[in-house]
Each structure stands twice: as C-alpha cells, then as structure tokens.
Design a protein around this motif. Sequence first.
Motif, PDB file in Angstrom:
ATOM      1  N   TYR A   1       6.971  -7.281  -4.852  1.00 45.91           N
ATOM      2  CA  TYR A   1       7.830  -6.104  -4.730  1.00 45.91           C
ATOM      3  C   TYR A   1       8.968  -6.071  -5.749  1.00 45.91           C
ATOM      4  CZ  TYR A   1      10.401  -9.496  -1.891  1.00 45.91           C
ATOM      5  OH  TYR A   1      11.033 -10.629  -1.431  1.00 45.91           O
ATOM      6  N   ASN A   2       9.176  -7.161  -6.473  1.00 43.65           N
ATOM      7  CA  ASN A   2      10.181  -7.171  -7.537  1.00 43.65           C
ATOM      8  C   ASN A   2       9.626  -6.660  -8.867  1.00 43.65           C
ATOM      9  OD1 ASN A   2      12.381  -8.257  -6.040  1.00 43.65           O
ATOM     10  ND2 ASN A   2      11.382 -10.251  -6.115  1.00 43.65           N
ATOM     11  N   GLY A   3       8.338  -6.351  -8.881  1.00 38.23           N
ATOM     12  CA  GLY A   3       7.728  -5.783 -10.075  1.00 38.23           C
ATOM     13  C   GLY A   3       7.325  -6.803 -11.120  1.00 38.23           C
ATOM     14  N   HIS A   4       7.258  -8.067 -10.712  1.00 34.35           N
ATOM     15  CA  HIS A   4       6.805  -9.107 -11.647  1.00 34.35           C
ATOM     16  C   HIS A   4       5.848 -10.059 -10.922  1.00 34.35           C
ATOM     17  CE1 HIS A   4      10.734 -11.394 -10.467  1.00 34.35           C
ATOM     18  NE2 HIS A   4       9.805 -11.580  -9.566  1.00 34.35           N
TER      19      HIS A   4
ATOM     20  N   THR B   1       1.320  -9.566  -8.472  1.00 36.92           N
ATOM     21  CA  THR B   1       2.719  -9.131  -8.579  1.00 36.92           C
ATOM     22  C   THR B   1       3.307  -8.887  -7.189  1.00 36.92           C
ATOM     23  OG1 THR B   1       2.104  -6.803  -8.831  1.00 36.92           O
ATOM     24  CG2 THR B   1       2.320  -8.108 -10.847  1.00 36.92           C
TER      25      THR B   1
ATOM     26  N   LYS C   1      -2.689  -6.901 -10.771  1.00 36.66           N
ATOM     27  CA  LYS C   1      -1.798  -6.201  -9.841  1.00 36.66           C
ATOM     28  C   LYS C   1      -1.547  -7.027  -8.591  1.00 36.66           C
ATOM     29  CE  LYS C   1      -1.266  -1.901  -7.191  1.00 36.66           C
ATOM     30  NZ  LYS C   1       0.166  -1.967  -7.255  1.00 36.66           N
TER      31      LYS C   1
ATOM     32  N   GLN D   1       4.708  -9.315 -16.149  1.00 37.92           N
ATOM     33  CA  GLN D   1       4.409  -8.193 -15.268  1.00 37.92           C
ATOM     34  C   GLN D   1       2.928  -7.837 -15.320  1.00 37.92           C
ATOM     35  OE1 GLN D   1       7.346  -5.580 -17.089  1.00 37.92           O
ATOM     36  NE2 GLN D   1       8.719  -5.903 -15.354  1.00 37.92           N
ATOM     37  N   GLU D   2       2.523  -6.998 -14.382  1.00 40.28           N
ATOM     38  CA  GLU D   2       1.136  -6.537 -14.319  1.00 40.28           C
ATOM     39  C   GLU D   2       0.688  -6.010 -15.674  1.00 40.28           C
ATOM     40  OE1 GLU D   2      -1.566  -3.022 -12.268  1.00 40.28           O
ATOM     41  OE2 GLU D   2       0.471  -3.345 -11.547  1.00 40.28           O
TER      42      GLU D   2
END
Length: 156
Positions: A17-20, A15, A12, A70-71
């Motif tokens: 703020y763009n979700g990646h 990652t 987590k 991504q997470e």
Amino acid sequence: MSIFLTKQKIKKEWTDYNGHMNVAYYVLIFDQYGSEELMTLFKMGEVSAKTTKKSTMVVESNITYNQEVQEGDEVDVNLIYCDHDKKRILYKLEMIHSKKKYLASTIEAISLYVDLNARKVAEFEPEKVQIMDDYIAKHKNLFKTDDLKFLSKLKK
C-alpha cells in the motif's frame, strides 16, 4: 565490480500500500532467483536437493534496503562476494535498478551444507569444493569485502 546472476521485473503482487515493493519480496528475489542461481552454479541447488539429497540452508542473513523499487521496475541481482569453509558458504548479493543503476538492496547470507536424509550439517564433497574454489579464484578480483558482517563465521 560484481557478477550478474539474474534480472527480475517487479510484479504488482510484490508491492504494498506504500506503492513500492514490500520488504518480504526483496528476500524472495534474493533467495529464489539470486541465491538459487549461485547454488545451481555450485551444483547445490534444487536439482542437487532432489537427486543427491544435499542442499544448503540459510542460517543467518543481513539485508539492507537502500532505495525503493516499484511495480514494473527491473532489477539486476549481482554477486559481490563469495567464500566458503568445509560446511558453510558465505555470499553477498546486491540488487541494482536495471535502468537507473542505483543500489536498491543488499543481502549477506551464510548457509550450511545439509544432508537432507539425516537432516544434519555435512561437509562439502571435494568436487563441490573444487567448483567453488575455481569460481572464487576466477572472480575474486571483482569481490567487494566492504561491510561484511559474517566473514568471521567461516572456519578456515
């Protein structure tokens, strides 16, 4: 083909703020996990730095970001090319999404071998040259030479 070095799960905190995964963590995974695994195989990793005061330092790299991760995703870091001269090691790694098998990223890097006491570039010891040469000979048929940026920097 490629040579598996390590598998990492995207955390987590890696990652943004763009979700990646943030770009900085691609380099972290390649360096702290992929490159370190390779340097350890060649007896030039952390143990070498602490015991012999000899190690490698990246002096130039080229990274590509091909597809986001991504997470929670797991990625495999593989060696796709390696060579050396008397003082330099050139390698290229790829990051592959473990489940979906797509190329997420690559890094090509050239490192110098350094005497940490003198803080100067040094030549590889004969036993380390032999370790690298044996490894390269064993895996050469798996290497990909496409799109290498730094091959001309090796002084062979």
